[in-house]
Design a protein around this motif. Structure first.
Motif, PDB file in Angstrom:
ATOM      1  N   LEU A 281       0.812  -1.295   0.124  1.00 63.21           N
ATOM      2  CA  LEU A 281       0.051   0.054   0.018  1.00 63.21           C
ATOM      3  C   LEU A 281       0.813   1.195  -0.143  1.00 63.21           C
ATOM      4  N   GLY A 282       0.744   1.976  -1.058  1.00 63.97           N
ATOM      5  CA  GLY A 282       1.535   3.271  -1.184  1.00 63.97           C
ATOM      6  C   GLY A 282       2.948   2.962  -1.786  1.00 63.97           C
ATOM      7  N   GLY A 283       3.677   4.021  -2.145  1.00 61.36           N
ATOM      8  CA  GLY A 283       5.107   3.701  -2.644  1.00 61.36           C
ATOM      9  C   GLY A 283       4.860   3.565  -4.082  1.00 61.36           C
ATOM     10  N   PRO A 284       6.142   3.355  -4.626  1.00 60.47           N
ATOM     11  CA  PRO A 284       6.390   3.058  -5.986  1.00 60.47           C
ATOM     12  C   PRO A 284       5.916   1.535  -6.294  1.00 60.47           C
ATOM     13  N   ARG A 285       5.895   0.705  -5.358  1.00 53.75           N
ATOM     14  CA  ARG A 285       5.479  -0.678  -5.420  1.00 53.75           C
ATOM     15  C   ARG A 285       3.971  -0.665  -4.956  1.00 53.75           C
ATOM     16  N   ASP A 286       3.069   0.269  -4.886  1.00 58.17           N
ATOM     17  CA  ASP A 286       1.969   0.028  -4.669  1.00 58.17           C
ATOM     18  C   ASP A 286       0.960  -1.208  -5.323  1.00 58.17           C
ATOM     19  N   GLY A 287       0.407  -1.730  -4.656  1.00 59.86           N
ATOM     20  CA  GLY A 287      -0.449  -2.764  -5.340  1.00 59.86           C
ATOM     21  C   GLY A 287       0.225  -4.240  -5.730  1.00 59.86           C
ATOM     22  N   ASP A 288       1.337  -4.301  -5.434  1.00 60.03           N
ATOM     23  CA  ASP A 288       2.276  -5.524  -5.427  1.00 60.03           C
ATOM     24  C   ASP A 288       1.738  -6.552  -4.798  1.00 60.03           C
ATOM     25  N   LEU A 289       1.780  -7.690  -5.119  1.00 58.21           N
ATOM     26  CA  LEU A 289       1.293  -8.795  -4.229  1.00 58.21           C
ATOM     27  C   LEU A 289       2.381  -9.211  -3.323  1.00 58.21           C
ATOM     28  N   VAL A 290       2.042  -9.352  -2.039  1.00 55.92           N
ATOM     29  CA  VAL A 290       3.006  -9.814  -0.917  1.00 55.92           C
ATOM     30  C   VAL A 290       2.618 -11.511  -0.744  1.00 55.92           C
ATOM     31  N   SER A 291       1.490 -11.718  -0.618  1.00 55.26           N
ATOM     32  CA  SER A 291       1.067 -13.146  -0.498  1.00 55.26           C
ATOM     33  C   SER A 291      -0.483 -13.309  -0.610  1.00 55.26           C
TER      34      SER A 291
END
Length: 134
Positions: free
Chosen positions: A86-96
Motif C-alpha cells: 500500500l503506497g510507494g512506488p510498488r503500490d499494489g504488488d502482491l505480498v502473499s
C-alpha cells in the motif's frame, strides 16, 4: 450454569441484539455485517477470486499492507485472502495470497510427526550451527 450479564438497551430504546443473533445475521449476509461492523472494514463488493468464482470482497488498510478477503455470499466462508503493498512506488504488488478451493471439517487428521524424528537439514544454517531448537 454461568449467568450472563444483563445487556443495556440500545440508544433508540430497542433491545440490542445478542452475540448469537449477530453471528447468525453475519453468516446470512456478510455484506450487512461489514456495513454495520467496525469502521476500518471496507466493503468492496462483488468480485471474482483467482479461481474465477464470484464472491464479495472486504478490505482493510494497514500501515503499508492492504488485506482483502473474498467471502462466499451463500456460505459466509472465506474463498481467498490477498495481501498487497500500500503506497510507494510498488503500490499494489502482491505480498502473499491464499485461495481456498475447499474448506471442510476433517474427522481424522493425520498423526503429527514428532520433531525429534525430523533429520537435520545440511542446507539450514541453524542446523549447521546447532542453534535450531529440537
Amino acid at each position: 450454569m454461568r449467568e450472563e450479564p444483563e445487556r443495556p438497551p440500545a440508544p433508540d430504546g430497542a433491545d440490542a441484539p445478542d452475540d448469537s443473533d449477530l453471528l447468525a445475521r453475519s453468516a446470512r449476509d456478510p455484506a450487512a455485517f461489514v456495513l454495520a461492523g467496525p469502521p476500518y472494514l471496507r466493503l468492496v463488493g462483488p468480485v471474482h477470486d483467482s479461481a474465477g468464482r464470484s464472491g464479495v470482497a472486504i478490505e482493510y488498510d494497514g500501515e503499508d499492507i492492504r488485506s482483502r478477503v473474498v467471502i462466499d455470499p451463500k456460505t459466509a466462508l472465506p474463498m481467498e485472502e490477498r495481501y498487497t503493498t500500500l503506497g510507494g512506488p510498488r503500490d499494489g504488488d502482491l505480498v502473499s495470497g491464499v485461495t481456498y478451493l475447499s474448506l471442510r471439517p476433517v474427522r481424522d487428521a493425520p498423526e503429527a510427526v514428532p520433531h525429534e524424528d525430523i533429520p537435520p537439514d545440511p542446507d539450514n544454517p541453524l542446523d549447521q550451527l546447532g542453534l535450531r531448537k529440537r
